[in-house]
Motif scaffolding. Structure first.
Motif, mmCIF file in Angstrom:
data_model
loop_
_atom_site.group_PDB
_atom_site.id
_atom_site.type_symbol
_atom_site.label_atom_id
_atom_site.label_comp_id
_atom_site.label_asym_id
_atom_site.label_seq_id
_atom_site.Cartn_x
_atom_site.Cartn_y
_atom_site.Cartn_z
ATOM 1 N N ASP A 222 -10.237 12.174 111.008
ATOM 2 C CA ASP A 222 -10.112 12.460 109.579
ATOM 3 C C ASP A 222 -9.902 11.180 108.771
ATOM 4 O O ASP A 222 -10.469 11.021 107.685
ATOM 5 C CB ASP A 222 -8.951 13.423 109.336
ATOM 6 C CG ASP A 222 -9.314 14.875 109.605
ATOM 7 O OD1 ASP A 222 -10.519 15.178 109.666
ATOM 8 O OD2 ASP A 222 -8.391 15.692 109.748
ATOM 9 N N VAL B 201 -10.726 22.017 104.266
ATOM 10 C CA VAL B 201 -11.803 21.132 104.713
ATOM 11 C C VAL B 201 -13.113 21.904 104.831
ATOM 12 O O VAL B 201 -14.178 21.394 104.477
ATOM 13 C CB VAL B 201 -11.428 20.458 106.049
ATOM 14 C CG1 VAL B 201 -12.633 19.749 106.660
ATOM 15 C CG2 VAL B 201 -10.290 19.464 105.831
ATOM 16 N N HIS C 248 -7.246 23.282 107.442
ATOM 17 C CA HIS C 248 -8.554 23.545 108.051
ATOM 18 C C HIS C 248 -9.452 24.303 107.076
ATOM 19 O O HIS C 248 -10.649 24.010 106.944
ATOM 20 C CB HIS C 248 -8.382 24.364 109.331
ATOM 21 C CG HIS C 248 -7.824 23.594 110.493
ATOM 22 N ND1 HIS C 248 -8.081 22.267 110.694
ATOM 23 C CD2 HIS C 248 -7.038 23.991 111.542
ATOM 24 C CE1 HIS C 248 -7.464 21.851 111.801
ATOM 25 N NE2 HIS C 248 -6.834 22.882 112.320
ATOM 26 N N PHE D 292 -13.144 9.346 108.397
ATOM 27 C CA PHE D 292 -13.972 9.983 107.361
ATOM 28 C C PHE D 292 -13.525 9.521 105.982
ATOM 29 O O PHE D 292 -14.351 9.162 105.134
ATOM 30 C CB PHE D 292 -13.864 11.501 107.477
ATOM 31 C CG PHE D 292 -14.693 12.257 106.471
ATOM 32 C CD1 PHE D 292 -15.978 12.677 106.785
ATOM 33 C CD2 PHE D 292 -14.189 12.554 105.209
ATOM 34 C CE1 PHE D 292 -16.744 13.372 105.857
ATOM 35 C CE2 PHE D 292 -14.950 13.246 104.274
ATOM 36 C CZ PHE D 292 -16.234 13.656 104.603
ATOM 37 N N TYR D 293 -12.225 9.532 105.762
ATOM 38 C CA TYR D 293 -11.692 9.141 104.455
ATOM 39 C C TYR D 293 -12.068 7.698 104.119
ATOM 40 O O TYR D 293 -12.548 7.406 103.017
ATOM 41 C CB TYR D 293 -10.172 9.304 104.434
ATOM 42 C CG TYR D 293 -9.542 8.886 103.130
ATOM 43 C CD1 TYR D 293 -9.614 9.708 102.007
ATOM 44 C CD2 TYR D 293 -8.880 7.656 103.010
ATOM 45 C CE1 TYR D 293 -9.040 9.320 100.796
ATOM 46 C CE2 TYR D 293 -8.307 7.263 101.802
ATOM 47 C CZ TYR D 293 -8.393 8.104 100.709
ATOM 48 O OH TYR D 293 -7.847 7.716 99.509
ATOM 49 N N ARG E 15 -5.166 16.270 105.794
ATOM 50 C CA ARG E 15 -5.117 16.973 107.080
ATOM 51 C C ARG E 15 -4.741 16.028 108.206
ATOM 52 O O ARG E 15 -4.030 16.415 109.155
ATOM 53 C CB ARG E 15 -6.463 17.643 107.379
ATOM 54 C CG ARG E 15 -6.430 18.473 108.667
ATOM 55 C CD ARG E 15 -7.707 19.243 108.895
ATOM 56 N NE ARG E 15 -8.839 18.379 109.231
ATOM 57 C CZ ARG E 15 -10.039 18.842 109.640
ATOM 58 N NH1 ARG E 15 -10.239 20.144 109.723
ATOM 59 N NH2 ARG E 15 -11.019 18.001 109.917
ATOM 60 N N ARG F 107 -9.447 15.523 103.869
ATOM 61 C CA ARG F 107 -9.451 15.019 105.246
ATOM 62 C C ARG F 107 -8.264 14.079 105.487
ATOM 63 O O ARG F 107 -7.631 14.117 106.554
ATOM 64 C CB ARG F 107 -10.773 14.289 105.517
ATOM 65 C CG ARG F 107 -11.996 15.188 105.458
ATOM 66 C CD ARG F 107 -12.052 16.133 106.650
ATOM 67 N NE ARG F 107 -12.366 15.448 107.875
ATOM 68 C CZ ARG F 107 -13.606 15.282 108.358
ATOM 69 N NH1 ARG F 107 -14.653 15.759 107.689
ATOM 70 N NH2 ARG F 107 -13.804 14.656 109.497
#
Length: 285
Positions: free
Chosen positions: A252, A223, A220, A255-256, A236, A233
């Protein structure tokens, strides 16, 4: 109206929001709040300030930089007894600066952060160096620089640095024809880069101990520190998934993939994302 105190993560986020106002020592000390939420960060800063005042009193205006550096290392490693924690190198407390101050033991980067803080009252210009495998500190000396091993306070010769670099080159995946000069690896690290390296050290400690909850807390922070880094991300997401946070893991991974659609591992990440979707939406009976 009562206001809730910020969580450790929220406090960290305010500290690292802007590069210009980022206080490296305060942010580094705050990393321990995941373990000790009520840690008095300001009290720890005051202890370091007191060390800086003691050191500054020993300097006269005409003390030359080389002598200032000798006095700094004599004070830090000699009088105060700071050194590397060889007996328990991989303990998490080596990354918690309040514990390093108490035990006088740490790893290169935690010792380096303290040295960097004490360099200013000593009248020295210093920078952290994210050298492969061993964090260093370099001090400006006139037109040149001296590189110090924060473990011992000893200067690092070019020959010794080249030896360490050779070990890194041999064990890394650098292309054989990519012969980067030593100076490339001696560039000054930014405060954000230093904090990221500290957090990645902690992440590895918790990963090795298979402590997913502590590992997630570090993720966390990474990030928050590196909000535009897709790899953080993705990493995580794996821990979130292992802890049962399917929605968080899916977010996550999305996002990647949005930032790295052509990454070498994109196909594997897509497959993982599909498995998460199937777990969230089981087939009708």
């Amino acid at each position: 109206m009562k206001y809730a105190a910020p969580t450790p993560l929220e406090y960290f986020a305010t500290l690292v929001a802007e590069d210009e106002s980022l206080n490296l020592l305060e942010a580094a000390v705050s990393l321990a709040q995941d373990e000790e939420p009520h840690l008095d960060v300001q009290a720890v800063l005051a202890r370091v300030d007191e060390l800086g005042r003691r050191l500054k009193q020993r300097m006269s205006p005409d003390t030359v930089p080389a002598e200032r550096l000798r006095q700094l290392t004599r004070f830090f490693h000699g009088e105060l007894g700071f050194a590397g924690n060889l007996n328990n190198y991989y303990a998490a407390e080596n990354s918690y600066l309040h514990r390093v101050l108490e035990t006088r033991r740490g790893i290169p980067i935690s010792l380096a952060v303290l040295l960097l803080e004490l360099a200013e009252p000593a009248g020295l210009r210093a920078a952290g160096v994210a050298f492969p495998g061993h964090f260093l500190v370099k001090f400006r000396m006139g037109m040149g620089e001296i590189v110090i091993d924060p473990f011992t306070g000893s200067p690092m010769s070019s020959t010794r640095l080249e030896e360490l670099l050779a070990v890194y080159r041999h064990g890394s995946e650098l292309p054989a024809d990519l012969d980067l000069p030593l100076e490339f690896f001696l560039r000054a690290a930014s405060k954000r880069q230093i904090l990221a390296r500290m957090l990645r050290n902690l992440k590895e400690v918790h990963r090795a101990a298979r402590d997913l909850k502590r590992q997630l807390a570090v993720h966390h922070r990474l990030v928050v520190l590196l909000p535009d880094d897709p790899a953080e991300r993705r990493d995580r997401a794996l821990v979130r998934d292992a802890l049962g946070d399917v929605a968080g893991a899916a977010e996550d991974l999305d996002f990647y993939l949005s930032r790295q659609p052509d990454a070498p591992d994109a196909a594997a990440v897509h497959a993982h994302r599909q498995r998460l979707a199937e777990r969230r939406s089981p087939p009708l009976q």
